[in-house]
Design a protein around this motif. Structure first.
Motif, PDB file in Angstrom:
ATOM      1  N   PHE A   1       0.855  -1.189   0.000  1.00 27.78           N
ATOM      2  CA  PHE A   1       0.000   0.000   0.000  1.00 27.78           C
ATOM      3  C   PHE A   1       0.886   1.233   0.000  1.00 27.78           C
ATOM      4  O   PHE A   1       1.603   1.501   0.958  1.00 27.78           O
ATOM      5  N   ASN A   2       0.820   1.957  -1.080  1.00 26.00           N
ATOM      6  CA  ASN A   2       1.639   3.155  -1.242  1.00 26.00           C
ATOM      7  C   ASN A   2       1.013   4.356  -0.569  1.00 26.00           C
ATOM      8  O   ASN A   2       1.705   5.319  -0.227  1.00 26.00           O
ATOM      9  N   ILE A   3      -0.295   4.299  -0.377  1.00 27.36           N
ATOM     10  CA  ILE A   3      -1.061   5.461   0.079  1.00 27.36           C
ATOM     11  C   ILE A   3      -2.080   5.009   1.128  1.00 27.36           C
ATOM     12  O   ILE A   3      -2.698   3.947   0.991  1.00 27.36           O
ATOM     13  N   VAL A   4      -2.274   5.846   2.145  1.00 23.34           N
ATOM     14  CA  VAL A   4      -3.423   5.704   3.038  1.00 23.34           C
ATOM     15  C   VAL A   4      -4.262   6.970   2.882  1.00 23.34           C
ATOM     16  O   VAL A   4      -3.805   8.067   3.206  1.00 23.34           O
ATOM     17  N   SER A   5      -5.452   6.817   2.359  1.00 24.28           N
ATOM     18  CA  SER A   5      -6.369   7.946   2.181  1.00 24.28           C
ATOM     19  C   SER A   5      -7.539   7.780   3.142  1.00 24.28           C
ATOM     20  O   SER A   5      -7.692   6.743   3.786  1.00 24.28           O
ATOM     21  N   SER A   6      -8.388   8.795   3.214  1.00 20.51           N
ATOM     22  CA  SER A   6      -9.573   8.680   4.080  1.00 20.51           C
ATOM     23  C   SER A   6     -10.759   8.067   3.355  1.00 20.51           C
ATOM     24  O   SER A   6     -11.613   7.453   3.982  1.00 20.51           O
ATOM     25  N   ASP A   7     -10.834   8.217   2.033  1.00 25.30           N
ATOM     26  CA  ASP A   7     -12.073   7.961   1.292  1.00 25.30           C
ATOM     27  C   ASP A   7     -13.242   8.618   2.017  1.00 25.30           C
ATOM     28  O   ASP A   7     -14.263   7.996   2.287  1.00 25.30           O
ATOM     29  N   HIS A   8     -13.058   9.882   2.347  1.00 22.16           N
ATOM     30  CA  HIS A   8     -14.088  10.662   3.039  1.00 22.16           C
ATOM     31  C   HIS A   8     -15.300  10.769   2.119  1.00 22.16           C
ATOM     32  O   HIS A   8     -15.288  11.489   1.123  1.00 22.16           O
ATOM     33  N   ALA A   9     -16.331   9.988   2.431  1.00 24.45           N
ATOM     34  CA  ALA A   9     -17.541   9.952   1.600  1.00 24.45           C
ATOM     35  C   ALA A   9     -18.750   9.850   2.516  1.00 24.45           C
ATOM     36  O   ALA A   9     -19.481   8.868   2.497  1.00 24.45           O
ATOM     37  N   PRO A  10     -18.956  10.861   3.344  1.00 25.09           N
ATOM     38  CA  PRO A  10     -19.914  10.718   4.438  1.00 25.09           C
ATOM     39  C   PRO A  10     -21.344  11.059   4.059  1.00 25.09           C
ATOM     40  O   PRO A  10     -21.603  11.815   3.118  1.00 25.09           O
ATOM     41  N   SER A  11     -22.263  10.486   4.808  1.00 22.30           N
ATOM     42  CA  SER A  11     -23.653  10.922   4.827  1.00 22.30           C
ATOM     43  C   SER A  11     -24.073  11.039   6.285  1.00 22.30           C
ATOM     44  O   SER A  11     -23.658  10.224   7.116  1.00 22.30           O
ATOM     45  N   LYS A  12     -24.860  12.037   6.590  1.00 27.04           N
ATOM     46  CA  LYS A  12     -25.383  12.149   7.944  1.00 27.04           C
ATOM     47  C   LYS A  12     -26.168  10.886   8.293  1.00 27.04           C
ATOM     48  O   LYS A  12     -26.768  10.249   7.423  1.00 27.04           O
ATOM     49  N   TYR A  13     -26.165  10.548   9.562  1.00 30.06           N
ATOM     50  CA  TYR A  13     -26.896   9.364  10.016  1.00 30.06           C
ATOM     51  C   TYR A  13     -28.370   9.676  10.245  1.00 30.06           C
ATOM     52  O   TYR A  13     -29.248   9.035   9.662  1.00 30.06           O
ATOM     53  N   ASP A  14     -28.643  10.661  11.074  1.00 25.61           N
ATOM     54  CA  ASP A  14     -30.014  10.930  11.503  1.00 25.61           C
ATOM     55  C   ASP A  14     -30.715  11.864  10.520  1.00 25.61           C
ATOM     56  O   ASP A  14     -31.075  13.001  10.845  1.00 25.61           O
TER      57      ASP A  14
ATOM     58  N   HIS B   1     -14.765  18.864  13.098  1.00 27.15           N
ATOM     59  CA  HIS B   1     -15.160  20.087  12.410  1.00 27.15           C
ATOM     60  C   HIS B   1     -15.932  19.834  11.124  1.00 27.15           C
ATOM     61  O   HIS B   1     -16.157  20.765  10.350  1.00 27.15           O
ATOM     62  N   HIS B   2     -16.320  18.586  10.865  1.00 23.34           N
ATOM     63  CA  HIS B   2     -17.099  18.297   9.660  1.00 23.34           C
ATOM     64  C   HIS B   2     -18.578  18.619   9.902  1.00 23.34           C
ATOM     65  O   HIS B   2     -18.968  19.040  10.996  1.00 23.34           O
ATOM     66  N   ALA B   3     -19.404  18.389   8.877  1.00 16.93           N
ATOM     67  CA  ALA B   3     -20.840  18.673   8.976  1.00 16.93           C
ATOM     68  C   ALA B   3     -21.651  17.417   9.264  1.00 16.93           C
ATOM     69  O   ALA B   3     -22.874  17.435   9.171  1.00 16.93           O
ATOM     70  N   ILE B   4     -20.976  16.334   9.630  1.00 17.26           N
ATOM     71  CA  ILE B   4     -21.618  15.031   9.773  1.00 17.26           C
ATOM     72  C   ILE B   4     -21.905  14.774  11.251  1.00 17.26           C
ATOM     73  O   ILE B   4     -21.160  15.210  12.128  1.00 17.26           O
ATOM     74  N   ASP B   5     -22.982  14.043  11.537  1.00 17.38           N
ATOM     75  CA  ASP B   5     -23.448  13.894  12.914  1.00 17.38           C
ATOM     76  C   ASP B   5     -22.894  12.658  13.620  1.00 17.38           C
ATOM     77  O   ASP B   5     -23.425  12.237  14.658  1.00 17.38           O
ATOM     78  N   TYR B   6     -21.843  12.070  13.103  1.00 17.06           N
ATOM     79  CA  TYR B   6     -21.199  10.948  13.797  1.00 17.06           C
ATOM     80  C   TYR B   6     -19.797  10.773  13.253  1.00 17.06           C
ATOM     81  O   TYR B   6     -19.438  11.293  12.189  1.00 17.06           O
ATOM     82  N   THR B   7     -18.988  10.025  13.981  1.00 15.20           N
ATOM     83  CA  THR B   7     -17.706   9.530  13.481  1.00 15.20           C
ATOM     84  C   THR B   7     -17.620   8.041  13.776  1.00 15.20           C
ATOM     85  O   THR B   7     -17.992   7.604  14.876  1.00 15.20           O
ATOM     86  N   PRO B   8     -17.154   7.238  12.827  1.00 12.81           N
ATOM     87  CA  PRO B   8     -17.014   5.801  13.094  1.00 12.81           C
ATOM     88  C   PRO B   8     -15.910   5.510  14.100  1.00 12.81           C
ATOM     89  O   PRO B   8     -15.815   4.386  14.594  1.00 12.81           O
ATOM     90  N   PHE B   9     -15.090   6.521  14.412  1.00 15.16           N
ATOM     91  CA  PHE B   9     -13.952   6.322  15.312  1.00 15.16           C
ATOM     92  C   PHE B   9     -14.240   6.840  16.719  1.00 15.16           C
ATOM     93  O   PHE B   9     -13.317   7.067  17.503  1.00 15.16           O
ATOM     94  N   GLU B  10     -15.517   7.015  17.018  1.00 19.30           N
ATOM     95  CA  GLU B  10     -15.937   7.442  18.359  1.00 19.30           C
ATOM     96  C   GLU B  10     -15.348   6.505  19.414  1.00 19.30           C
ATOM     97  O   GLU B  10     -15.409   5.284  19.299  1.00 19.30           O
ATOM     98  N   GLY B  11     -14.751   7.112  20.444  1.00 18.35           N
ATOM     99  CA  GLY B  11     -14.243   6.330  21.567  1.00 18.35           C
ATOM    100  C   GLY B  11     -12.806   5.871  21.432  1.00 18.35           C
ATOM    101  O   GLY B  11     -12.222   5.371  22.402  1.00 18.35           O
ATOM    102  N   ILE B  12     -12.207   6.013  20.253  1.00 21.06           N
ATOM    103  CA  ILE B  12     -10.800   5.633  20.091  1.00 21.06           C
ATOM    104  C   ILE B  12      -9.919   6.649  20.816  1.00 21.06           C
ATOM    105  O   ILE B  12     -10.148   7.858  20.749  1.00 21.06           O
ATOM    106  N   GLU B  13      -8.903   6.157  21.511  1.00 20.23           N
ATOM    107  CA  GLU B  13      -8.003   7.043  22.242  1.00 20.23           C
ATOM    108  C   GLU B  13      -6.921   7.587  21.314  1.00 20.23           C
ATOM    109  O   GLU B  13      -6.285   6.831  20.568  1.00 20.23           O
ATOM    110  N   PHE B  14      -6.704   8.892  21.385  1.00 19.16           N
ATOM    111  CA  PHE B  14      -5.653   9.556  20.622  1.00 19.16           C
ATOM    112  C   PHE B  14      -4.559  10.012  21.579  1.00 19.16           C
ATOM    113  O   PHE B  14      -4.833  10.660  22.588  1.00 19.16           O
ATOM    114  N   LYS B  15      -3.321   9.688  21.223  1.00 24.10           N
ATOM    115  CA  LYS B  15      -2.174  10.009  22.065  1.00 24.10           C
ATOM    116  C   LYS B  15      -1.452  11.266  21.594  1.00 24.10           C
ATOM    117  O   LYS B  15      -0.491  11.692  22.236  1.00 24.10           O
TER     118      LYS B  15
END
Length: 509
Positions: A334-347, A446-460
């Motif tokens: 894998f040469n690249i790690v991208s986000s593939d940011h392709a969100p839709s609001k949940y609610d 800071h996005h316009a989306i009402d969730y993140t799939p990474f909720e609860g992950i610890e950032f160091k």
């Protein structure tokens, strides 16, 4: 020499080296010199990195912004040209250039490559490109470029308009889909695109999944009422991705043209890419954080909550696939790690909850859930915290896959590196001893989306400063840059290896 800005006392990281106690001298938005104890005059601004890591600004080469149409929703076959205005903005469920790029800079990304999407009945890509220019103009917090999604590769498009796309618009990459009925190309059409792409030095991106298997599996799962969100993954086992990956590699080898396999999720598909690379084919691989940090149990949450993690290819069940993705990053598959940011609001009824409008409640039907996840803000911090600080990858590998390689692959010649002549796009991290780890909530983003799939992950750690062309645009948790500061970047041909002039028969293009 007088500098506009000097970054002091940084641990500077490139894709090949780490330089401790290092300064960076910046003039007119460009890095002029990197070295110790740089002089400064009275008018020079200074930022003390305090020994913390300083890395190139992230280049996220797979970001969907201001796209009006969703790839997996049938019936959308011609573009709506809006003169740069999102229609019915109040019911728009994705990120636009303003919200998406605001989110990008808050997570250390300084350049995004987004998509201008041709639809099936669009007979020209030129109005599509022009419309996306209008959608992005004066709306971006960071620098940006375009790929073009090709769904109707007529002779006019590939023979007449591809050269214009490269020469007039500075766009040197296209994306093809092997799945989704509104977007899918057949192999003959893929070859048409590759034929023209090779002549013009265009990089071809491919979403590789076997459409017929998906359609067959989906129909038979629905007959058994197996339509819960997690059965999205049931309909797309790893072989669906692996077969299409192998097939498009064969087409690219026949045509002797470079391709990038996007958002690879499984060991089986990675194996095909690795085999092609071992044979020195110009085949490149991309993966995403969701395949590195999440497993399919994220789609098995109570009720319909699992819809938040529906994307294609799906997040995998088996940890061995996740381990293979990490291994592929480390060994260069894998040469690249991208986000593939392709969100839709949940609610929202037009967002993820669209999957509840077709029966089998309370679980809905996965085929109607818009595919895709938000991730442009979390990509860089996830890899730094969960990759570098966990010891899974080196700082240099982190820089390589999040910044340097995307810039090289897509012809962004002034991006992706800390060195003289490069744009002063930088991320200054917190000194590790001074950073208080935290668990992520969506309210922090800071996005316009009402969730993140990474909720609860610890950032160091998290970016302390983000700089674009020498200007601080994010500082200590606040976006301080201005909407409209981001510029469109014309791109050159890929800087990574291309055609080899090796053929499988007597045929030549």
């Amino acid at each position: 020499m007088d500098f506009d800005l000097v970054i002091r006392n940084g641990t500077v990281v490139t894709a090949s080296d780490i330089w401790e106690s290092c300064d960076i001298g910046i003039k007119d938005g460009t890095i002029v010199i990197v070295g110790p104890r740089l002089p400064a005059t009275a008018g020079t601004q200074e930022i003390d990195a305090e020994g913390a890591f300083v890395t190139p600004g992230g280049v996220d080469s797979h970001v969907h912004l201001s796209q009006i149409h969703n790839a997996n929703i049938p019936g959308q076959d011609s573009s709506t040209f809006t003169n740069g205005v999102i229609p019915d903005r109040e019911n728009y469920v994705a990120d636009t250039y303003d919200t998406g790029t605001r989110s990008a800079v808050a997570g250390g990304t300084t350049t995004v490559i987004t998509f201008a999407a041709q639809l099936k009945k669009d007979d020209s890509i030129i109005p599509v490109i022009e419309n996306y220019h209008m959608l992005a103009k004066d709306q971006s917090y960071c620098d940006y470029a375009f790929h073009v999604i090709i769904t109707n590769p007529t002779a006019k498009v590939v023979e007449e308009e591809f050269p214009r796309m490269v020469d007039e618009y500075g766009i040197t990459s296209v994306k093809l889909y092997m799945t989704y009925k509104p977007m899918r190309l057949h192999d003959y059409q893929v070859l048409d695109v590759m034929y023209s792409a090779r002549k013009l030095g265009i990089t071809t991106m491919v979403h590789a999944e076997n459409a017929d298997i998906i359609d067959w599996m989906t129909q038979h799962l629905e007959e058994k009422l197996m339509t819960h969100p997690h059965h999205h993954g049931t309909s797309r086992p790893p072989i669906v991705e692996a077969e299409a990956t192998n097939r498009v590699i064969c087409l690219a080898e026949l045509m002797d043209t470079p391709i990038l396999l996007v958002h690879i999720s499984s060991a089986h598909a990675a194996m095909h890419i690795r085999d092609a690379q071992t044979r020195l084919l110009p085949v490149y691989g991309e993966t995403c954080p969701q395949y590195m940090f999440l497993l399919a149990d994220s789609m098995r949450k109570e009720g319909f909550e699992g819809a938040k993690c529906v994307c294609s290819p799906p997040i995998r069940e088996d940890k061995s696939d996740q381990d293979a993705v990490w291994a592929g990053i480390k060994n260069g598959t894998f040469n690249i790690v991208s986000s593939d940011h392709a969100p839709s609001k949940y609610d929202h009824p037009n967002g993820k909850k669209r999957g509840l409008q077709h029966g089998n409640l309370p679980y809905g039907k996965f085929r109607f859930i818009p595919n895709g996840l938000p991730g442009v803000e979390t990509r860089v911090p996830l890899l730094f915290s969960g990759g570098v600080l966990s010891g899974r990858i080196s700082p240099q590998k982190f820089v390589e896959v999040t910044s340097t390689n995307p810039a090289k692959l897509y012809g962004l010649k002034k991006k992706g590196c800390i060195g003289p002549g490069f744009d002063a796009d930088l991320v200054i991290w917190y000194p590790q001893a001074k950073f208080q780890p935290f668990k992520l909530t969506n309210e922090m983003l800071h996005h316009a989306i009402d969730y993140t799939p990474f909720e609860g992950i610890e950032f160091k750690n998290w970016p302390r400063y983000t700089l674009i062309r020498g200007k601080v645009v994010f500082s200590h948790g606040e976006v301080v840059g201005e909407m409209g500061y981001g510029q469109f970047v014309r791109r050159e041909k890929s800087l990574l290896p291309g055609p080899r002039d090796v053929w499988l028969s007597e045929w030549r293009p």
